[in-house]
Design an enzyme around this catalytic site. Structure first.
Site, PDB file in Angstrom:
ATOM      1  CE  LYS A 106      -4.760  15.171  12.188  1.00 21.26           C
ATOM      2  NZ  LYS A 106      -4.776  13.694  12.179  1.00 21.26           N
TER       3      LYS A 106
ATOM      4  CG  ASP B 211      -8.223  12.157  12.172  1.00 26.17           C
ATOM      5  OD1 ASP B 211      -8.993  11.198  12.321  1.00 26.17           O
ATOM      6  OD2 ASP B 211      -6.996  12.031  12.004  1.00 26.17           O
ATOM      7  CG  MET B 212     -12.727  18.333  15.391  1.00 26.26           C
ATOM      8  SD  MET B 212     -13.451  19.144  13.928  1.00 26.26           S
ATOM      9  CE  MET B 212     -15.134  18.519  13.970  1.00 26.26           C
TER      10      MET B 212
ATOM     11  CD  GLN C 184     -11.607  18.649  18.672  1.00 29.97           C
ATOM     12  OE1 GLN C 184     -12.283  19.687  18.526  1.00 29.97           O
ATOM     13  NE2 GLN C 184     -10.411  18.507  18.136  1.00 29.97           N
TER      14      GLN C 184
ATOM     15  NE  ARG D 115     -11.479   8.566  15.637  1.00 34.93           N
ATOM     16  CZ  ARG D 115     -10.677   8.983  14.659  1.00 34.93           C
ATOM     17  NH1 ARG D 115     -10.276  10.248  14.615  1.00 34.93           N
ATOM     18  NH2 ARG D 115     -10.298   8.163  13.712  1.00 34.93           N
TER      19      ARG D 115
ATOM     20  CB  ALA E 281      -5.467  16.071  20.531  1.00 41.21           C
TER      21      ALA E 281
ATOM     22  CG  HIS F  10      -5.183   5.833  25.008  1.00 44.78           C
ATOM     23  ND1 HIS F  10      -4.977   7.081  24.484  1.00 44.78           N
ATOM     24  CD2 HIS F  10      -4.989   4.956  24.000  1.00 44.78           C
ATOM     25  CE1 HIS F  10      -4.649   6.967  23.209  1.00 44.78           C
ATOM     26  NE2 HIS F  10      -4.660   5.690  22.889  1.00 44.78           N
TER      27      HIS F  10
HETATM   28  P1  FDA Z   1      -6.319  10.879  29.050  1.00 47.70           P
HETATM   29  O1  FDA Z   1      -5.029  11.335  28.427  1.00 47.70           O
HETATM   30  O2  FDA Z   1      -7.285  11.916  29.512  1.00 47.70           O
HETATM   31  O3  FDA Z   1      -5.949   9.929  30.246  1.00 47.70           O
HETATM   32  C1  FDA Z   1      -6.907   9.579  31.238  1.00 47.70           C
HETATM   33  C2  FDA Z   1      -6.357   8.452  32.086  1.00 47.70           C
HETATM   34  O4  FDA Z   1      -6.257   7.260  31.284  1.00 47.70           O
HETATM   35  C3  FDA Z   1      -4.947   8.691  32.603  1.00 47.70           C
HETATM   36  O5  FDA Z   1      -4.957   9.454  33.765  1.00 47.70           O
HETATM   37  C4  FDA Z   1      -4.454   7.256  32.832  1.00 47.70           C
HETATM   38  O6  FDA Z   1      -5.003   6.732  34.023  1.00 47.70           O
HETATM   39  C5  FDA Z   1      -5.077   6.523  31.654  1.00 47.70           C
HETATM   40  N1  FDA Z   1      -4.168   6.480  30.496  1.00 47.70           N
HETATM   41  C6  FDA Z   1      -4.232   7.276  29.399  1.00 47.70           C
HETATM   42  N2  FDA Z   1      -3.262   6.940  28.519  1.00 47.70           N
HETATM   43  C7  FDA Z   1      -2.571   5.933  29.080  1.00 47.70           C
HETATM   44  C8  FDA Z   1      -1.457   5.155  28.676  1.00 47.70           C
HETATM   45  N3  FDA Z   1      -0.837   5.352  27.506  1.00 47.70           N
HETATM   46  N4  FDA Z   1      -1.013   4.184  29.512  1.00 47.70           N
HETATM   47  C9  FDA Z   1      -1.613   3.968  30.702  1.00 47.70           C
HETATM   48  N5  FDA Z   1      -2.693   4.674  31.148  1.00 47.70           N
HETATM   49  C10 FDA Z   1      -3.145   5.633  30.356  1.00 47.70           C
HETATM   50  N6  FDA Z   1      -8.195  14.265  19.236  1.00 47.70           N
HETATM   51  C11 FDA Z   1      -8.668  15.247  18.452  1.00 47.70           C
HETATM   52  O7  FDA Z   1      -8.648  16.406  18.854  1.00 47.70           O
HETATM   53  N7  FDA Z   1      -9.168  14.951  17.202  1.00 47.70           N
HETATM   54  C12 FDA Z   1      -9.237  13.679  16.732  1.00 47.70           C
HETATM   55  O8  FDA Z   1      -9.705  13.455  15.618  1.00 47.70           O
HETATM   56  C13 FDA Z   1      -8.726  12.638  17.550  1.00 47.70           C
HETATM   57  N8  FDA Z   1      -8.724  11.358  17.126  1.00 47.70           N
HETATM   58  C14 FDA Z   1      -8.348  10.348  17.996  1.00 47.70           C
HETATM   59  C15 FDA Z   1      -8.462   9.007  17.603  1.00 47.70           C
HETATM   60  C16 FDA Z   1      -8.156   7.996  18.496  1.00 47.70           C
HETATM   61  C17 FDA Z   1      -8.298   6.573  18.075  1.00 47.70           C
HETATM   62  C18 FDA Z   1      -7.750   8.326  19.831  1.00 47.70           C
HETATM   63  C19 FDA Z   1      -7.477   7.241  20.848  1.00 47.70           C
HETATM   64  C20 FDA Z   1      -7.611   9.631  20.197  1.00 47.70           C
HETATM   65  C21 FDA Z   1      -7.882  10.656  19.294  1.00 47.70           C
HETATM   66  N9  FDA Z   1      -7.715  11.993  19.645  1.00 47.70           N
HETATM   67  C22 FDA Z   1      -8.203  12.964  18.822  1.00 47.70           C
HETATM   68  C23 FDA Z   1      -6.953  12.353  20.871  1.00 47.70           C
HETATM   69  C24 FDA Z   1      -7.860  12.608  22.070  1.00 47.70           C
HETATM   70  O9  FDA Z   1      -8.583  13.789  21.880  1.00 47.70           O
HETATM   71  C25 FDA Z   1      -7.063  12.712  23.374  1.00 47.70           C
HETATM   72  O10 FDA Z   1      -6.203  13.807  23.284  1.00 47.70           O
HETATM   73  C26 FDA Z   1      -6.226  11.499  23.699  1.00 47.70           C
HETATM   74  O11 FDA Z   1      -6.898  10.305  23.415  1.00 47.70           O
HETATM   75  C27 FDA Z   1      -5.848  11.502  25.204  1.00 47.70           C
HETATM   76  O12 FDA Z   1      -6.977  11.396  25.997  1.00 47.70           O
HETATM   77  P2  FDA Z   1      -7.513  10.001  26.571  1.00 47.70           P
HETATM   78  O13 FDA Z   1      -8.992  10.061  26.519  1.00 47.70           O
HETATM   79  O14 FDA Z   1      -6.901   8.871  25.818  1.00 47.70           O
HETATM   80  O15 FDA Z   1      -7.062   9.859  28.068  1.00 47.70           O
END
Ligand code: FDA
Length: 306
Positions: free
Chosen positions: A99, A133-134, A163, A182, A187, A225
């Site tokens: 970061k 990272d952002m 993002q 990425r 987040a 995820h």
């Molecule tokens: P989201 O939380 O929107 O979930 C969508 C659906 O997926 C859920 O309704 C569920 O069905 C399923 N699900 C999700 N998590 C689950 C779990 N643990 N178990 C079971 N089901 C699940 N952010 C940022 O601002 N800057 C950054 O640099 C990064 N870097 C980063 C790196 C990596 C490797 C990851 C994976 C994520 C980031 N993030 C990030 C975070 C990102 O912006 C985000 O906040 C999280 O990944 C949560 O969003 P998701 O897309 O994972 O699914």
């Protein structure tokens, strides 16, 4: 409604400097050890090696929040260099995430740039990719500006994250065509003036952004995820005959481990983001904010007193 309250509560805690500072002395508590690979480089390398053995590649991040002095920024940069050297020495399949605020972006942008150059020179020597990272919106333009200054000197060695919740995301992806990006949903807590608030809108923009970057021929890291999104990306790449070498999936250490292994077994590149260090509190609170169910980590951690 409860979800929004919890999200705001954990994001508020993530920014509490006193709690962050105190937590450094606690060790990995409240269940953080389930999502943080350890406090030392060697513990992190051990976890990375175990993940590699399961067919997963990694990116490792030395956790750090609230860097307010030049000395702290230089110390963080040294940590990044030590981490790169450890990756090279142990021969694990892993790159580095960092970061810019850790490297002094809020202290002095020139110092941050110099720190990045030192880190990238080491990365160049070892041929290890570095991902910026952002962070929250107040650092977004500065991050992209710094990346622009570095991209020609360190070709193929540096990229950032974009993002999908930001209205500007599609323009940024277009502008950064050709770079390894990425792509994430986002987040942090951002206001409606600059960011989508509804999950459906964020998800829709996320998919458009992923397709745009893939179609431009650029390397794309889909960090989510969300199995719905992952399935759609797999389908899109098959339809458009986009090679598995042009993209990867990424997930965080400790989350959806079975799905991670399944994706790797299907022949996709699956990268696990492995954080380590004693400054875990802010990272852990952001994870709790993302998904209320993640509170189970903390509850399990409290019960096991780990
Ligand atoms: P989201 O939380 O929107 O979930 C969508 C659906 O997926 C859920 O309704 C569920 O069905 C399923 N699900 C999700 N998590 C689950 C779990 N643990 N178990 C079971 N089901 C699940 N952010 C940022 O601002 N800057 C950054 O640099 C990064 N870097 C980063 C790196 C990596 C490797 C990851 C994976 C994520 C980031 N993030 C990030 C975070 C990102 O912006 C985000 O906040 C999280 O990944 C949560 O969003 P998701 O897309 O994972 O699914």
């Amino acid at each position: 409604m409860v979800h929004v309250i919890l999200r705001n509560f954990f994001l508020f805690l993530s920014k509490n400097q006193l709690l962050n500072q105190s937590a450094r002395k606690w060790g990995l508590k409240l269940g953080a050890s389930q999502v943080v690979a350890g406090e030392t480089i060697s513990q992190a390398m051990k976890v990375v090696r175990q993940l590699n053995q399961k067919g997963l590649v990694c990116t490792v991040d030395h956790l750090g929040e609230f860097v307010t002095t030049k000395e702290e920024a230089i110390q963080s940069a040294d940590y990044c260099i030590r981490t790169l050297n450890a990756i090279a020495k142990t021969g694990v399949n892993c790159n580095l995430s960092l970061k810019l605020t850790q490297l002094g972006l809020d202290v002095d942008s020139r110092l941050c740039y110099e720190n990045m150059k030192k880190i990238l020179s080491c990365a160049k020597k070892h041929r290890i990719f570095v991902r910026i990272d952002m962070e929250d919106y107040s650092h977004c333009q500065q991050t992209i500006d710094l990346l622009e200054k570095l991209r020609n000197e360190y070709v193929g060695l540096v990229g950032t994250a974009i993002q999908a919740y930001l209205y500007r995301a599609l323009d940024d992806v277009k502008h950064l065509k050709g770079l390894n990006l990425r792509l994430v949903k986002g987040a942090y807590k951002e206001p409606p003036e600059i960011a989508y608030q509804k999950k459906e809108e964020i998800d829709a923009n996320y998919l458009v952004m992923i397709k745009q970057h893939l179609r431009s021929g650029s390397y794309t890291a889909v960090a989510t995820h969300d199995h719905h999104i992952i399935d759609k990306v797999k389908g899109f790449c098959k339809e458009e005959k986009i090679s598995k070498d042009q993209f990867e999936f990424q997930m965080l250490f400790g989350f959806r481990t079975e799905l991670q292994e399944q994706i790797a077994k299907e022949g996709y590149k699956m990268r696990v983001y492995v954080p380590y260090g004693n400054d875990w509190f802010g990272y852990f609170m952001r994870r709790l904010a993302e998904r209320p169910q993640n509170v189970s980590f903390a509850l399990k951690g409290l019960l096991s007193k780990s």
